[in-house]
Scaffold this motif. Structure first.
Motif, mmCIF file in Angstrom:
data_model
loop_
_atom_site.group_PDB
_atom_site.id
_atom_site.type_symbol
_atom_site.label_atom_id
_atom_site.label_comp_id
_atom_site.label_asym_id
_atom_site.label_seq_id
_atom_site.Cartn_x
_atom_site.Cartn_y
_atom_site.Cartn_z
ATOM 1 N N SER A 181 -20.414 134.534 -61.237
ATOM 2 C CA SER A 181 -19.417 133.529 -60.866
ATOM 3 C C SER A 181 -18.423 133.285 -61.988
ATOM 4 C CB SER A 181 -20.120 132.209 -60.515
ATOM 5 O OG SER A 181 -21.042 132.388 -59.464
ATOM 6 N N VAL A 182 -18.916 133.287 -63.217
ATOM 7 C CA VAL A 182 -18.073 132.992 -64.377
ATOM 8 C C VAL A 182 -17.224 134.198 -64.773
ATOM 9 C CG1 VAL A 182 -18.165 132.516 -66.868
ATOM 10 C CG2 VAL A 182 -19.566 131.182 -65.274
ATOM 11 N N ILE A 183 -17.858 135.341 -64.924
ATOM 12 C CA ILE A 183 -17.148 136.525 -65.417
ATOM 13 C C ILE A 183 -16.118 137.005 -64.409
ATOM 14 C CG2 ILE A 183 -17.451 138.932 -66.108
ATOM 15 C CD1 ILE A 183 -20.227 138.053 -67.218
ATOM 16 N N ALA A 207 -28.250 145.573 -68.792
ATOM 17 C CA ALA A 207 -27.576 146.029 -70.013
ATOM 18 C C ALA A 207 -26.114 145.599 -70.022
ATOM 19 C CB ALA A 207 -27.685 147.545 -70.142
ATOM 20 N N ARG A 208 -25.470 145.658 -68.871
ATOM 21 C CA ARG A 208 -24.057 145.248 -68.810
ATOM 22 C C ARG A 208 -23.905 143.752 -69.048
ATOM 23 N NH1 ARG A 208 -24.415 149.320 -64.877
ATOM 24 N NH2 ARG A 208 -24.780 147.874 -63.154
ATOM 25 N N LEU A 209 -24.855 142.976 -68.542
ATOM 26 C CA LEU A 209 -24.795 141.533 -68.763
ATOM 27 C C LEU A 209 -25.042 141.204 -70.230
ATOM 28 C CD1 LEU A 209 -24.342 138.785 -67.520
ATOM 29 C CD2 LEU A 209 -26.773 138.714 -66.912
ATOM 30 N N ASP A 210 -25.958 141.928 -70.868
ATOM 31 C CA ASP A 210 -26.203 141.722 -72.296
ATOM 32 C C ASP A 210 -24.947 142.023 -73.113
ATOM 33 O OD1 ASP A 210 -28.798 140.932 -71.881
ATOM 34 O OD2 ASP A 210 -29.689 142.852 -72.439
ATOM 35 N N LEU A 211 -24.215 143.066 -72.721
ATOM 36 C CA LEU A 211 -22.970 143.392 -73.432
ATOM 37 C C LEU A 211 -21.928 142.294 -73.251
ATOM 38 C CD1 LEU A 211 -22.565 147.225 -72.732
ATOM 39 C CD2 LEU A 211 -22.979 146.129 -74.945
ATOM 40 N N ALA A 212 -21.899 141.705 -72.055
ATOM 41 C CA ALA A 212 -20.895 140.673 -71.766
ATOM 42 C C ALA A 212 -21.229 139.330 -72.418
ATOM 43 C CB ALA A 212 -20.764 140.497 -70.254
ATOM 44 N N LEU A 213 -22.522 139.015 -72.523
ATOM 45 C CA LEU A 213 -22.908 137.683 -72.987
ATOM 46 C C LEU A 213 -23.577 137.672 -74.357
ATOM 47 C CD1 LEU A 213 -24.390 136.066 -69.737
ATOM 48 C CD2 LEU A 213 -22.034 136.020 -70.567
ATOM 49 N N GLU A 238 -23.343 129.584 -71.432
ATOM 50 C CA GLU A 238 -22.547 128.409 -71.794
ATOM 51 C C GLU A 238 -21.534 128.756 -72.878
ATOM 52 O OE1 GLU A 238 -22.975 123.875 -73.571
ATOM 53 O OE2 GLU A 238 -24.712 124.818 -72.626
ATOM 54 N N ARG A 239 -21.941 129.577 -73.840
ATOM 55 C CA ARG A 239 -20.982 130.002 -74.876
ATOM 56 C C ARG A 239 -19.812 130.748 -74.251
ATOM 57 N NH1 ARG A 239 -25.810 131.124 -77.852
ATOM 58 N NH2 ARG A 239 -25.721 133.323 -77.247
ATOM 59 N N ARG A 240 -20.088 131.599 -73.287
ATOM 60 C CA ARG A 240 -19.021 132.353 -72.612
ATOM 61 C C ARG A 240 -18.087 131.413 -71.848
ATOM 62 N NH1 ARG A 240 -17.933 137.868 -70.985
ATOM 63 N NH2 ARG A 240 -15.981 137.706 -69.813
ATOM 64 N N VAL A 241 -18.664 130.424 -71.183
ATOM 65 C CA VAL A 241 -17.838 129.461 -70.443
ATOM 66 C C VAL A 241 -16.919 128.714 -71.397
ATOM 67 C CG1 VAL A 241 -17.891 127.335 -69.069
ATOM 68 C CG2 VAL A 241 -19.493 129.195 -68.566
ATOM 69 N N ARG A 242 -17.448 128.280 -72.519
ATOM 70 C CA ARG A 242 -16.628 127.521 -73.472
ATOM 71 C C ARG A 242 -15.549 128.406 -74.090
ATOM 72 N NH1 ARG A 242 -18.372 122.616 -73.488
ATOM 73 N NH2 ARG A 242 -20.556 122.150 -73.007
ATOM 74 N N ARG A 243 -15.828 129.671 -74.238
ATOM 75 C CA ARG A 243 -14.822 130.592 -74.763
ATOM 76 C C ARG A 243 -13.702 130.847 -73.760
ATOM 77 N NH1 ARG A 243 -16.169 136.831 -75.239
ATOM 78 N NH2 ARG A 243 -15.077 136.820 -73.238
#
Length: 205
Positions: free
Chosen positions: A40-42, A83-89, A9-14
């Protein structure tokens, strides 16, 4: 309504500004785990309509949404995606839980739209979940689940902040570890589900 993870959600709002509220609601109603929601978001690059298109594609086959991220900096289709998702979010990945269930409990979960664990019977004051799929399968085969005999392995994701109040403990044999969540906390657990409960495989005892 289920939810999307706090970190997504933080990523979506950003990324989406004025469109964020609508997209958060859309993601909250999506049945998919955080990995698919995040793809879907990234993959949308800040384009709200592309998020909607990705979720429609997921309704046909969610694996195609993951494949759309392959060979990108946030490849969620191949090994090492966590690990890649952790880096992105950032930190705070949902906790993945597995549970063997019998036909009665599965029916109640299905009646809820796969959004809720049902109330516990009086003789089962805690919801027992395990950390690994193979352990849930083994418990189901041993008849250690709630209904011996034919059953199913289920999977869900729960917001990390909620799960942080519980300790991982031994729940079956020496090596099977998981959580014992008190029945009084069940409504709050259901409110912290990310995506929906999933039926993964059948188990025969």
């Amino acid at each position: 309504m289920t939810r999307t993870s706090a970190r997504l959600e933080r990523r979506v709002r950003r990324d989406f500004g004025a469109a964020a509220d609508d997209l958060v609601r859309l993601l909250q109603d999506a049945p998919y785990a955080e990995r698919v929601q995040a793809a879907s978001v990234i993959g949308a690059g800040g384009d709200a309509e592309r998020v909607r298109q990705a979720l429609r594609l997921a309704d046909l086959d969610w694996r195609d949404v993951l494949m759309n991220t392959q060979a990108t900096a946030v490849d969620l289709a191949t090994s090492g995606w966590e690990a890649r998702l952790d880096l992105a979010l950032g930190e705070g990945a949902p906790v993945q839980l597995w549970r063997p269930v019998g036909p009665e409990e599965l029916g109640l979960v299905e009646e809820s739209g796969w959004r809720e664990w049902p109330p516990r019977p009086a003789d089962q004051p805690r919801l027992i979940t395990v950390l690994r799929r193979e352990d849930a399968h083994a418990l189901g085969q041993q008849g250690s689940g709630p209904d011996p005999g034919t059953g199913w392995v289920t999977r869900c994701e729960v917001e990390a902040g909620f799960m942080s109040r519980y300790a991982v403990t031994q729940v079956g044999g020496r090596r099977i570890r998981g959580y014992r969540i008190p029945a009084v906390d069940l409504a709050e657990l259901n409110a912290n589900l990310v995506g929906r409960i999933q039926r993964v495989e059948a188990v025969r005892g």
